[in-house]
Design a protein around this motif. Structure first.
Motif, mmCIF file in Angstrom:
data_model
loop_
_atom_site.group_PDB
_atom_site.id
_atom_site.type_symbol
_atom_site.label_atom_id
_atom_site.label_comp_id
_atom_site.label_asym_id
_atom_site.label_seq_id
_atom_site.Cartn_x
_atom_site.Cartn_y
_atom_site.Cartn_z
ATOM 1 N N ARG A 46 -0.842 10.794 -0.771
ATOM 2 C CA ARG A 46 -1.137 11.476 -2.025
ATOM 3 C C ARG A 46 -2.287 10.759 -2.720
ATOM 4 O O ARG A 46 -2.237 9.541 -2.918
ATOM 5 C CB ARG A 46 0.090 11.472 -2.937
ATOM 6 C CG ARG A 46 1.215 12.361 -2.426
ATOM 7 C CD ARG A 46 2.398 12.369 -3.354
ATOM 8 N NE ARG A 46 1.999 12.989 -4.613
ATOM 9 C CZ ARG A 46 2.623 12.781 -5.772
ATOM 10 N NH1 ARG A 46 3.651 11.973 -5.831
ATOM 11 N NH2 ARG A 46 2.213 13.393 -6.869
ATOM 12 N N LEU A 47 -3.321 11.508 -3.083
ATOM 13 C CA LEU A 47 -4.471 10.946 -3.779
ATOM 14 C C LEU A 47 -4.029 10.192 -5.022
ATOM 15 O O LEU A 47 -4.507 9.097 -5.308
ATOM 16 C CB LEU A 47 -5.460 12.052 -4.149
ATOM 17 C CG LEU A 47 -6.652 11.627 -5.011
ATOM 18 C CD1 LEU A 47 -7.463 10.542 -4.340
ATOM 19 C CD2 LEU A 47 -7.510 12.834 -5.347
ATOM 20 N N TYR A 48 -3.083 10.749 -5.755
ATOM 21 C CA TYR A 48 -2.588 10.133 -6.983
ATOM 22 C C TYR A 48 -2.070 8.722 -6.720
ATOM 23 O O TYR A 48 -2.368 7.789 -7.461
ATOM 24 C CB TYR A 48 -1.499 11.021 -7.575
ATOM 25 C CG TYR A 48 -0.835 10.456 -8.801
ATOM 26 C CD1 TYR A 48 -1.510 10.421 -10.019
ATOM 27 C CD2 TYR A 48 0.462 9.964 -8.754
ATOM 28 C CE1 TYR A 48 -0.908 9.901 -11.152
ATOM 29 C CE2 TYR A 48 1.074 9.448 -9.880
ATOM 30 C CZ TYR A 48 0.386 9.418 -11.076
ATOM 31 O OH TYR A 48 0.970 8.904 -12.197
ATOM 32 N N GLU A 49 -1.315 8.545 -5.651
ATOM 33 C CA GLU A 49 -0.750 7.230 -5.346
ATOM 34 C C GLU A 49 -1.838 6.244 -4.913
ATOM 35 O O GLU A 49 -1.769 5.059 -5.244
ATOM 36 C CB GLU A 49 0.316 7.357 -4.257
ATOM 37 C CG GLU A 49 1.547 8.094 -4.749
ATOM 38 C CD GLU A 49 2.584 8.308 -3.667
ATOM 39 O OE1 GLU A 49 2.339 7.982 -2.481
ATOM 40 O OE2 GLU A 49 3.664 8.824 -4.003
ATOM 41 N N ILE A 50 -2.842 6.731 -4.198
ATOM 42 C CA ILE A 50 -3.955 5.868 -3.801
ATOM 43 C C ILE A 50 -4.745 5.430 -5.033
ATOM 44 O O ILE A 50 -5.130 4.261 -5.165
ATOM 45 C CB ILE A 50 -4.873 6.580 -2.783
ATOM 46 C CG1 ILE A 50 -4.105 6.968 -1.515
ATOM 47 C CG2 ILE A 50 -6.089 5.715 -2.448
ATOM 48 C CD1 ILE A 50 -3.463 5.817 -0.775
ATOM 49 N N PHE A 94 0.864 -1.171 0.000
ATOM 50 C CA PHE A 94 0.000 0.000 0.000
ATOM 51 C C PHE A 94 0.904 1.226 0.000
ATOM 52 O O PHE A 94 1.985 1.187 0.587
ATOM 53 C CB PHE A 94 -0.897 -0.002 1.251
ATOM 54 C CG PHE A 94 -2.045 0.967 1.185
ATOM 55 C CD1 PHE A 94 -3.204 0.631 0.516
ATOM 56 C CD2 PHE A 94 -1.949 2.212 1.781
ATOM 57 C CE1 PHE A 94 -4.263 1.518 0.440
ATOM 58 C CE2 PHE A 94 -3.000 3.104 1.723
ATOM 59 C CZ PHE A 94 -4.157 2.761 1.045
ATOM 60 N N PRO A 95 0.485 2.296 -0.657
ATOM 61 C CA PRO A 95 1.328 3.492 -0.706
ATOM 62 C C PRO A 95 1.695 3.995 0.690
ATOM 63 O O PRO A 95 0.874 3.936 1.619
ATOM 64 C CB PRO A 95 0.439 4.519 -1.420
ATOM 65 C CG PRO A 95 -0.527 3.718 -2.213
ATOM 66 C CD PRO A 95 -0.764 2.471 -1.412
ATOM 67 N N GLY A 96 2.906 4.459 0.813
ATOM 68 C CA GLY A 96 3.379 4.987 2.084
ATOM 69 C C GLY A 96 2.789 6.349 2.390
ATOM 70 O O GLY A 96 2.412 7.099 1.491
ATOM 71 N N SER A 97 2.725 6.637 3.677
ATOM 72 C CA SER A 97 2.214 7.934 4.116
ATOM 73 C C SER A 97 3.361 8.943 4.177
ATOM 74 O O SER A 97 4.533 8.584 4.129
ATOM 75 C CB SER A 97 1.553 7.793 5.479
ATOM 76 O OG SER A 97 2.482 7.310 6.430
ATOM 77 N N ILE A 98 2.974 10.202 4.303
ATOM 78 C CA ILE A 98 3.920 11.311 4.413
ATOM 79 C C ILE A 98 3.669 11.985 5.751
ATOM 80 O O ILE A 98 2.550 12.432 6.022
ATOM 81 C CB ILE A 98 3.703 12.334 3.274
ATOM 82 C CG1 ILE A 98 3.844 11.660 1.916
ATOM 83 C CG2 ILE A 98 4.658 13.516 3.425
ATOM 84 C CD1 ILE A 98 3.254 12.467 0.770
ATOM 85 N N ARG A 99 4.674 12.045 6.590
ATOM 86 C CA ARG A 99 4.519 12.690 7.899
ATOM 87 C C ARG A 99 4.521 14.207 7.700
ATOM 88 O O ARG A 99 5.438 14.763 7.125
ATOM 89 C CB ARG A 99 5.641 12.277 8.841
ATOM 90 C CG ARG A 99 5.473 12.895 10.216
ATOM 91 C CD ARG A 99 6.210 12.166 11.303
ATOM 92 N NE ARG A 99 5.818 10.779 11.488
ATOM 93 C CZ ARG A 99 4.726 10.363 12.133
ATOM 94 N NH1 ARG A 99 3.890 11.246 12.619
ATOM 95 N NH2 ARG A 99 4.474 9.088 12.264
ATOM 96 N N VAL A 100 3.468 14.851 8.181
ATOM 97 C CA VAL A 100 3.360 16.308 8.052
ATOM 98 C C VAL A 100 3.307 16.997 9.412
ATOM 99 O O VAL A 100 3.257 18.223 9.475
ATOM 100 C CB VAL A 100 2.128 16.718 7.204
ATOM 101 C CG1 VAL A 100 2.310 16.268 5.772
ATOM 102 C CG2 VAL A 100 0.836 16.183 7.798
#
Length: 65
Positions: free
Chosen positions: A48-52, A34-40
């Motif tokens: 990212r919606l694109y990656e999902i 599953f696409p990785g998350s980005i810590r903000v």
């Protein structure tokens, strides 16, 4: 936000979009499935919606094989 490649989703939005729970999403991430998350922030992550969308399209293609 105009371009979906730039849109970020929080975990609830990802859960609603893909129909999986938080535990399942993180388990798939641990398995690199599953696409990785980005810590903000200290306690905040986004995807990212694109990656999902790419991940969902991949699942559709796998179904039709």
């Amino acid at each position: 936000m105009g371009d979906s490649k730039d849109e970020w989703l929080n975990v609830r939005e990802v859960m609603d979009l893909v129909g999986l729970g938080r535990t399942s999403i993180y388990a798939l991430m641990e398995q690199d499935e599953f696409p990785g998350s980005i810590r903000v922030g200290a306690k905040s992550v986004v995807w990212r919606l694109y990656e999902i969308e790419l991940w969902m399209n991949q699942k559709i293609c796998e179904r039709t094989r």
